[in-house]
Design an enzyme around this catalytic site. Structure first.
Site, PDB file in Angstrom:
ATOM      1  N   ILE A  78       0.815  -1.222   0.000  1.00 18.33           N
ATOM      2  CA  ILE A  78       0.000   0.000   0.000  1.00 18.33           C
ATOM      3  C   ILE A  78       0.842   1.262   0.000  1.00 18.33           C
ATOM      4  O   ILE A  78       0.313   2.372  -0.045  1.00 18.33           O
ATOM      5  CB  ILE A  78      -0.978   0.021   1.202  1.00 18.33           C
ATOM      6  N   ARG A  81       5.281   2.867  -0.461  1.00 18.60           N
ATOM      7  CA  ARG A  81       6.714   2.607  -0.583  1.00 18.60           C
ATOM      8  C   ARG A  81       7.458   3.891  -0.256  1.00 18.60           C
ATOM      9  O   ARG A  81       7.097   4.965  -0.737  1.00 18.60           O
ATOM     10  CB  ARG A  81       7.044   2.151  -2.004  1.00 18.60           C
ATOM     11  N   GLY A  82       8.489   3.789   0.576  1.00 18.45           N
ATOM     12  CA  GLY A  82       9.251   4.960   0.977  1.00 18.45           C
ATOM     13  C   GLY A  82      10.732   4.776   0.735  1.00 18.45           C
ATOM     14  O   GLY A  82      11.166   3.828   0.065  1.00 18.45           O
ATOM     15  N   ARG A  83      11.503   5.701   1.297  1.00 18.76           N
ATOM     16  CA  ARG A  83      12.949   5.692   1.078  1.00 18.76           C
ATOM     17  C   ARG A  83      13.590   4.411   1.605  1.00 18.76           C
ATOM     18  O   ARG A  83      14.473   3.841   0.977  1.00 18.76           O
ATOM     19  CB  ARG A  83      13.565   6.915   1.754  1.00 18.76           C
ATOM     20  N   PHE A  84      13.149   3.955   2.770  1.00 18.67           N
ATOM     21  CA  PHE A  84      13.814   2.828   3.418  1.00 18.67           C
ATOM     22  C   PHE A  84      13.025   1.528   3.398  1.00 18.67           C
ATOM     23  O   PHE A  84      13.559   0.487   3.741  1.00 18.67           O
ATOM     24  CB  PHE A  84      14.143   3.169   4.877  1.00 18.67           C
ATOM     25  N   THR A 119       9.017  -0.790   2.450  1.00 28.12           N
ATOM     26  CA  THR A 119       7.739  -0.988   1.776  1.00 28.12           C
ATOM     27  C   THR A 119       6.666  -1.210   2.832  1.00 28.12           C
ATOM     28  O   THR A 119       6.894  -1.882   3.837  1.00 28.12           O
ATOM     29  CB  THR A 119       7.806  -2.201   0.838  1.00 28.12           C
ATOM     30  N   ASP A 138       8.858  17.196   9.231  1.00 29.32           N
ATOM     31  CA  ASP A 138       8.412  17.035   7.842  1.00 29.32           C
ATOM     32  C   ASP A 138       6.890  17.052   7.771  1.00 29.32           C
ATOM     33  O   ASP A 138       6.270  16.190   7.145  1.00 29.32           O
ATOM     34  CB  ASP A 138       8.965  15.740   7.239  1.00 29.32           C
TER      35      ASP A 138
END
Length: 280
Positions: A15, A17-20, A22, A135
Site C-alpha cells: 500500500i 513505498r518509501g525511502r527505506f 515498503t 516534515d
C-alpha cells in the site's frame, strides 16, 4: 520477512513505498484486525547512517505516538538480523494532499479548522515529549477508517531538549522553515511553520512561498514575504490571516508555539467557521 511477523500477521498487498521500506496491509492472525506494516530489509541499507535512521524512526514513532490520539500508533516492532518490521495503525483513506488535490478548490475555514486543531494537538504532544516531526506536510496527514486525523511518518523526526538545538536540512521545500534553509540551529517551532504552510494551502489552494525549482522555493522561503492575494483570500477571515502571520513568522522568538496555536481565537472561538465579515 521475519518468521515471527508471519506467525502474528497475514501479510497482504503493498500500500506504500518509501525511502527505506515498503508498507503492506496486514491482518492479525489472532484478532483479525487490520494494520499496516513497514518492512525494511537491512541488506538494502547503504551504510550505518541509514541503519541508524530506520532504527531511530521506530523508537521515535513509539515515543511520539503512545497515548497521542492524533498520531499514527505503533502496535509492534519485530527485528532480526535481516529485517525490521514496524506494525502500525492502518489509515486507508486518502491523505490530506489527495483530499486537497481531488477537491480542486480551497477548503472552507470550517473544514480547515477541523484539520488544523487535531494536527496541532498531535504536534503539541510531540513537542511536550521532546520530539520534533520536521516534515509536516499534507502527504503526512492521514485519516483512519473513522475519519480521525493521524500525523504520520516520523522518518525525519528528531529528539530535542536540555538546550540541545537541531541542525540539518530536513523537510520538503514548500514546507520547510527559513532557519532550516539558512543552515542555522533551530528548535521545534519549525513544525509550527510547516503547519502554517499547510493551513495557507488549505485556505488558498496555493503555497505561500513558491518557485519553479527547489532553489527558487528555498530563496522565497528565506525572504519569507508573506502575502494574502485578494484573488485567493477574499473570503478568508481576519482571524485566519492573523493566525497565519503568527505561524509563518520568520522571527522564531515571535513565532507561535504549538500550544499557542491551539489557544488562538480562530481555533477556540469558532471564528474559523465563518467567512470574513469585514475587509482587511
Amino acid at each position: 520477512m521475519s518468521a515471527e511477523l508471519k506467525r502474528a500477521y497475514e501479510i497482504g498487498t503493498e500500500i506504500g513505498r518509501g525511502r527505506f521500506g515498503t508498507v503492506y496491509r496486514c491482518v492479525s492472525t489472532e484478532t483479525g484486525e487490520a494494520f499496516a506494516v513497514k518492512s525494511i530489509e537491512k541488506a538494502l541499507l547503504s551504510d550505518d547512517v541509514d541503519r541508524e535512521c530506520i532504527e531511530r524512526e521506530a523508537k521515535i514513532a513509539q515515543l511520539a505516538a503512545a497515548g497521542n490520539p492524533h498520531a499514527v500508533q505503533v502496535h509492534a516492532v519485530y527485528e532480526d538480523e535481516a529485517w525490521l518490521h514496524v506494525v502500525m495503525e492502518l489509515c486507508p483513506g486518502p491523505d490530506l494532499f489527495d483530499r486537497i488535490s481531488r477537491r480542486g478548490s480551497p477548503l472552507s475555514e470550517a473544514e480547515a479548522a477541523a484539520v488544523m486543531a487535531p494536527l496541532m494537538e498531535a504536534v503539541a504532544v510531540c513537542h511536550r515529549r521532546g520530539v520534533a516531526h520536521r516534515d509536516i506536510k499534507p502527504d503526512n496527514v492521514l485519516f483512519d477508517e473513522r475519519g480521525c486525523l493521524k500525523l504520520a511518518d516520523f522518518g525525519s523526526a528528531e529528539c530535542f531538549g536540555d538546550g540541545r538545538p537541531m541542525r540539518g536540512l530536513v523537510g520538503t521545500p514548500h514546507y520547510v522553515a527559513p532557519e532550516v534553509v539558512a543552515g542555522r540551529d533551530y528548535d521545534e517551532k519549525v513544525d509550527v511553520w510547516s503547519a502554517g504552510v499547510v493551513l495557507y494551502v488549505m485556505l488558498s489552494g496555493v503555497p505561500p512561498f513558491y518557485g519553479d525549482t527547489a532553489v527558487e522555493i528555498f530563496e522565497a522561503v528565506l525572504r519569507a514575504n508573506l502575502r494574502f492575494p485578494t484573488r485567493n483570500f477574499r473570503a478568508v477571515s481576519p482571524a485566519a490571516k492573523d493566525l497565519l502571520r503568527r505561524m509563518l513568522c520568520k522571527d522564531v522568538s515571535r513565532r507561535f508555539s504549538a500550544d499557542q496555536v491551539l489557544g488562538h481565537p480562530w481555533i477556540t472561538s469558532g471564528e474559523g467557521t465563518r467567512a470574513a465579515e469585514e475587509p482587511t
